[in-house]
Design an enzyme around this catalytic site. Structure first.
Site, short mmCIF file in Angstrom:
data_model
loop_
_atom_site.label_atom_id
_atom_site.label_comp_id
_atom_site.label_asym_id
_atom_site.label_seq_id
_atom_site.Cartn_x
_atom_site.Cartn_y
_atom_site.Cartn_z
N GLY A 195 -15.60 -36.97 9.74
CA GLY A 195 -14.23 -36.73 10.19
C GLY A 195 -14.23 -35.48 11.04
O GLY A 195 -15.29 -35.00 11.48
N LEU A 196 -13.06 -34.91 11.28
CA LEU A 196 -13.01 -33.75 12.16
C LEU A 196 -13.81 -32.58 11.61
O LEU A 196 -14.45 -31.85 12.36
CB LEU A 196 -11.56 -33.36 12.43
CG LEU A 196 -10.90 -34.32 13.42
CD1 LEU A 196 -9.40 -34.07 13.51
CD2 LEU A 196 -11.53 -34.19 14.81
N GLU A 207 -10.84 -31.23 4.38
CA GLU A 207 -9.98 -31.54 3.23
C GLU A 207 -10.76 -31.51 1.91
O GLU A 207 -10.17 -31.42 0.83
CB GLU A 207 -9.30 -32.90 3.44
CG GLU A 207 -8.13 -33.12 2.53
CD GLU A 207 -7.35 -34.41 2.81
OE1 GLU A 207 -7.38 -34.90 3.95
OE2 GLU A 207 -6.70 -34.90 1.87
N LEU A 243 -5.72 -30.59 10.55
CA LEU A 243 -6.65 -30.72 11.68
C LEU A 243 -7.11 -29.32 12.10
O LEU A 243 -8.28 -29.10 12.41
CB LEU A 243 -5.97 -31.44 12.84
CG LEU A 243 -5.40 -32.84 12.54
CD1 LEU A 243 -4.89 -33.49 13.81
CD2 LEU A 243 -6.45 -33.74 11.89
N HIS A 246 4.15 -36.90 1.12
CA HIS A 246 4.75 -36.81 2.46
C HIS A 246 6.09 -37.53 2.46
O HIS A 246 6.19 -38.67 2.02
CB HIS A 246 3.79 -37.45 3.46
CG HIS A 246 4.07 -37.08 4.88
ND1 HIS A 246 5.25 -37.40 5.50
CD2 HIS A 246 3.33 -36.40 5.79
CE1 HIS A 246 5.21 -36.94 6.74
NE2 HIS A 246 4.06 -36.32 6.94
N HIS A 304 -0.25 -38.30 0.33
CA HIS A 304 -0.73 -38.18 1.71
C HIS A 304 -1.96 -37.28 1.86
O HIS A 304 -2.83 -37.53 2.69
CB HIS A 304 0.42 -37.61 2.54
CG HIS A 304 0.10 -37.35 3.95
ND1 HIS A 304 -0.17 -38.36 4.84
CD2 HIS A 304 0.00 -36.19 4.67
CE1 HIS A 304 -0.42 -37.84 6.04
NE2 HIS A 304 -0.34 -36.53 5.95
N GLY A 342 -16.58 -32.73 9.49
CA GLY A 342 -18.02 -33.00 9.55
C GLY A 342 -18.53 -33.14 10.98
O GLY A 342 -19.60 -32.60 11.32
N GLY A 346 -20.16 -36.78 5.95
CA GLY A 346 -18.80 -36.95 6.46
C GLY A 346 -18.73 -36.67 7.95
O GLY A 346 -19.31 -35.68 8.43
N ARG A 388 7.20 -30.31 3.67
CA ARG A 388 7.11 -31.67 3.12
C ARG A 388 7.52 -31.76 1.65
O ARG A 388 8.16 -32.72 1.25
CB ARG A 388 5.67 -32.16 3.25
CG ARG A 388 5.31 -32.36 4.68
CD ARG A 388 3.87 -32.69 4.86
NE ARG A 388 3.65 -32.93 6.28
CZ ARG A 388 2.49 -33.22 6.82
NH1 ARG A 388 1.42 -33.30 6.06
NH2 ARG A 388 2.38 -33.43 8.11
C1 LIG Z 1 -1.80 -41.10 8.25
C2 LIG Z 1 -2.21 -39.66 8.32
C3 LIG Z 1 -1.78 -38.87 9.37
C4 LIG Z 1 -2.14 -37.52 9.43
N1 LIG Z 1 -1.70 -36.77 10.48
C5 LIG Z 1 -2.07 -35.47 10.55
C6 LIG Z 1 -1.64 -34.66 11.64
O1 LIG Z 1 -0.95 -35.11 12.54
N2 LIG Z 1 -2.04 -33.36 11.66
C7 LIG Z 1 -2.82 -32.81 10.68
O2 LIG Z 1 -3.15 -31.63 10.76
N3 LIG Z 1 -3.24 -33.57 9.65
C8 LIG Z 1 -2.90 -34.88 9.56
N4 LIG Z 1 -3.34 -35.64 8.51
C9 LIG Z 1 -4.34 -35.08 7.58
C10 LIG Z 1 -5.72 -35.10 8.24
O3 LIG Z 1 -5.86 -36.28 8.99
C11 LIG Z 1 -6.86 -35.02 7.25
O4 LIG Z 1 -6.63 -34.03 6.32
C12 LIG Z 1 -8.16 -34.70 7.99
O5 LIG Z 1 -8.35 -35.60 9.05
C13 LIG Z 1 -9.34 -34.73 7.05
O6 LIG Z 1 -10.51 -34.53 7.81
P1 LIG Z 1 -11.91 -34.37 7.10
O7 LIG Z 1 -12.91 -34.19 8.18
O8 LIG Z 1 -11.84 -33.32 6.06
O9 LIG Z 1 -12.15 -35.74 6.32
P2 LIG Z 1 -12.03 -37.27 6.76
O10 LIG Z 1 -11.51 -37.46 8.12
O11 LIG Z 1 -11.31 -37.93 5.63
O12 LIG Z 1 -13.51 -37.76 6.79
C14 LIG Z 1 -14.27 -37.95 5.63
C15 LIG Z 1 -15.65 -38.43 6.05
O13 LIG Z 1 -16.49 -38.43 4.91
C16 LIG Z 1 -17.16 -39.67 4.80
N5 LIG Z 1 -17.46 -39.85 3.39
C17 LIG Z 1 -16.63 -39.74 2.32
N6 LIG Z 1 -17.32 -39.90 1.19
C18 LIG Z 1 -18.61 -40.11 1.55
C19 LIG Z 1 -19.80 -40.35 0.82
N7 LIG Z 1 -19.82 -40.36 -0.53
N8 LIG Z 1 -20.94 -40.56 1.52
C20 LIG Z 1 -20.95 -40.55 2.88
N9 LIG Z 1 -19.86 -40.30 3.61
C21 LIG Z 1 -18.71 -40.09 2.94
C22 LIG Z 1 -16.22 -40.67 5.41
O14 LIG Z 1 -16.90 -41.84 5.81
C23 LIG Z 1 -15.69 -39.84 6.59
O15 LIG Z 1 -16.62 -39.91 7.64
C24 LIG Z 1 -2.96 -36.97 8.42
C25 LIG Z 1 -3.38 -37.76 7.35
C26 LIG Z 1 -2.99 -39.09 7.29
C27 LIG Z 1 -3.40 -39.88 6.09
#
Ligand SMILES: Cc1cc2nc3c(=O)[nH]c(=O)nc-3n(C[C@H](O)[C@H](O)[C@H](O)COP(=O)(O)OP(=O)(O)OC[C@H]3O[C@@H](n4cnc5c(N)ncnc54)[C@H](O)[C@@H]3O)c2cc1C
Length: 649
Positions: free
Chosen positions: A45-46, A435, A451, A269, A411, A48, A43, A340
């Protein structure tokens, strides 16, 4: 007494000292030994990206994996509104304690006190780190970083970069990650999807991944594995999540022994663009930041509702005295900025009572007329310009002229893999961050706190705590990817893929997923009850059988095949959906986003049952078709007074 299988490892001593105490007791790995150690981070995202960049900078050998073509296209990029931190820049009496208190209260007293305090404690450092990376946070005239408010709080502590905060934060983390990729400490595997976790002698030692371009099934070994794979909101088919978001990696870990905590805690949401048709596959969020200045209302009179639905009048033609600003009416202390879950239920209540303002009756207004008058066009444009533009592009209605129409949608998921204070799952060597873990948000996450948590985990918590585990591993040889456990896991993955192709039915993956979404929204959605939850479990079981009899996945494994990807994820969504329903059935109380209709106050508010349910529900997989076993981690509050949530006065 908590279940002996759930050792949370919360340090002893005063709350304020726990994290310092833990940090000082973690064994440190010397630089020359870090070079011998390998860590897999799944992963980007923020969660990983920040973890991988930090671990790479520390000198570990890191491999990162993601589904998208570039790490910076992870779902986190979608985050709009902002990130919380207790900096007190507005001099409005904010503090670590206040952020801690708001978060525990917002989560309806179902999160771990020590974790939440640590989160609040490191929040300020996140902002410094991101500013140093060049993240262009909004600033005041004098140069100070600007803030706005989010739901469930009475201070302004949300840092933002217009409506693109996630994107800017991820670009910052990605830049750091690229530095490490260039240095050779991080190796990036984009378009690689993890399809199984490999356990050797009870410890996580690697993964099996599918190269999504060629279809090749590959083995990757390491000394530890970190899952940062995001949430499982797409179980509902329609959600605000990115289309690729899924819960598969967490389910693979669950099946290998990682407990899954509080699966029923899903966030709905309140401000999303309403569903507009049967062919839709995605919902769009309108950021919570809009509730800083937007006012939510429905007409007071049913005849106005009917005229709106038949387009005889425009909302702006309804006079002020005929509008019901129901959040301001019901929750005067917080008004439009209630959390929310509260705002979502209030919208549902008005729509169920027949006051929904669109043709389907499932929409309320979010109105900026007052804000435009008070602040002027330019300031509103500066704050929300891109969100207004996005709304207009999708609906062809300009929020400058008429209010937005919004309705609640799925959401975020507060549930996830159970982790201890070190963010380690019940499988030694397997960590979960962002998450993907059950995290710090209890029954309801406050806006802008995801975030904060993802970056806290990735920049400041995991890089230290994982050292405690790895400090015992540097003398171990590299993991042998030819070990029988890897061979067996790879074989199982290949068999699963072959089984999916062998069905050769007639239904598309999406059409079956959509049916799952209907079951989930109907019975495991905003309001839940015993009969509905039992029905959901039964219906999901039937749908799973339907999948195995009638799904059609065209093409082959040896190519870029998104239907295959979706089919494999849907198999896991069935299991998650069932687990969510089971957990919701067990939790016979209402708390946060989990609303059991049997447990509500006379005025329709959630009714917690602290005596019987003040625990984290952690589920243990017991085999296919066998009911999972529930383990309970008691939640002990020593520093916060437990009260009924009150946003009225
Ligand atoms: C529209 C929207 C707006 C939002 N706005 C806000 C905000 O303003 N403030 C806030 O605090 N939160 C906000 N959130 C929530 C927040 O964006 C997420 O909770 C957060 O970004 C999740 O980050 P993460 O790094 O945990 O996972 P993610 O960003 O979901 O990243 C998951 C990663 O895992 C990878 N992955 C998944 N499964 C596999 C697999 N089996 N094999 C390989 N790779 C895999 C994906 O490719 C990705 O790179 C928002 C959410 C949404 C939907």
């Amino acid at each position: 007494m908590s279940d002996p299988k759930l050792i949370s490892k919360i340090p002893e001593g005063p709350l304020k000292d726990k994290w310092s105490k833990r940090k000082s007791s973690i064994r440190v790995v010397s630089p020359n030994n870090k070079r011998k150690l390998e860590v897999i981070v799944v992963g980007t995202g923020l969660g990983g990206a920040s973890a991988a960049a930090s671990l790479g900078e520390m000198g570990y050998n890191v491999k990162i994996f993601c589904i998208s073509d570039s790490p910076r296209r992870a779902h986190s990029i979608a985050a709009q509104g902002g990130i919380n931190a207790a900096k007190n820049y507005q001099n409005d009496n904010d503090s670590v304690s206040r952020l801690f208190f708001d978060t525990v209260k917002g989560g309806d007293y179902r999160s771990r006190e020590a974790n939440v305090y640590r989160l609040a404690e490191v929040s300020a450092a996140i902002i410094d780190q991101c500013v140093a990376q060049g993240v262009p946070f909004a600033r005041e005239y004098g140069g100070y970083l600007a803030n706005r408010s989010f739901g469930g709080v009475q201070v302004s502590r949300t840092f933002y970069a217009r409506g693109q905060t996630g994107q800017q934060l991820l670009l910052g983390a990605y830049a750091s990650l690229n530095k490490e990729i260039a240095n050779g400490t991080v190796k990036s595997y984009p378009r690689h999807e993890m399809l199984d976790l490999v356990i050797i002698n009870g410890e996580a030692k690697g993964i099996i991944a599918r190269n999504l371009v060629t279809g090749e099934i590959e083995r990757f070994g390491a000394h530890a594995v970190v899952l940062a794979t995001g949430g499982y909101g797409n179980t509902y088919f329609l959600s605000t999540n990115a289309m690729n978001s899924n819960g598969s990696a967490a389910m693979q870990a669950y099946r290998k022994g990682a407990f899954f905590a509080n699966p029923c805690f899903a966030q709905i949401h309140p401000t999303c663009i309403p569903v507009h048709g049967d062919q839709q596959c995605k919902l769009t969020l309108m950021s919570e930041s809009l509730r800083n200045d937007g006012r939510i209302w429905v007409p007071k009179k049913k005849e106005d509702v009917m005229k709106l639905r038949t387009h005889q009048i425009k909302p702006s033609q309804i006079p002020e005295e005929d509008r019901d600003y129901y959040l301001e009416r019901r929750y005067p202390a917080f008004g439009n900025l209630v959390p929310r879950d509260v705002a979502s239920r209030a919208a549902k209540e008005r729509c169920d009572a027949g006051f929904g303002v669109n043709e389907t009756g499932l929409a309320v207004f979010l109105d900026f007329a007052d804000a435009i008058k008070r602040l002027g066009h330019q300031r509103v444009e500066e704050r929300y310009g891109n969100l207004f533009q996005m709304y207009e592009k999708i609906t062809s209605v300009s929020p400058w002229e008429e209010p937005m129409m919004i309705y609640p949608a799925i959401h975020y998921t507060m549930g996830g893999l159970w982790v201890d204070y070190d963010l380690q799952t019940t499988i030694p060597g397997l960590f979960a961050i962002g998450e993907a873990n059950f995290s710090d948000h209890g029954g309801n996450r406050l806006g802008a706190s995801a975030l904060m948590q993802g970056l806290a985990d990735g920049y400041f918590i995991l890089p230290y705590t994982i050292g405690g585990y790895l400090s015992h591993k540097f003398s171990e040889p590299k993991t042998d990817i030819n070990a029988p456990e890897f061979v067996e896991a790879e074989k199982k993955v290949k068999e699963r893929i072959a089984k999916v192709f062998a069905v050769k039915g007639t239904e598309t993956v999406d059409s079956i997923h959509k049916k799952l979404g209907h079951i989930m929204w109907e019975y495991v959605g905003m309001a839940r009850n015993e009969a509905g939850l039992k029905k959901a479990i039964e219906e999901i079981g039937k749908l799973r059988e339907e999948f195995w009899q009638s799904v059609r996945v065209p093409g082959t494994n040896e190519e870029f095949n998104q239907e295959l990807e979706k089919a494999l994820r849907l198999i896991d969504f069935f299991d998650i959906g069932e687990l969510m329903a089971r957990d919701a059935l067990n939790r016979r109380e209402s708390c946060g986003g989990h609303f059991r209709e049997e447990m509500q106050t006379e005025d329709g508010e959630t009714k917690r049952d602290d005596e019987n349910f003040m625990y984290v529900a952690a589920w243990e997989y017991k085999g296919e078709g066998v009911e999972p076993e529930l383990h309970k981690e008691d939640l002990v509050y020593e520093n916060i007074k437990i009260v009924t949530r009150n946003y009225k006065d």
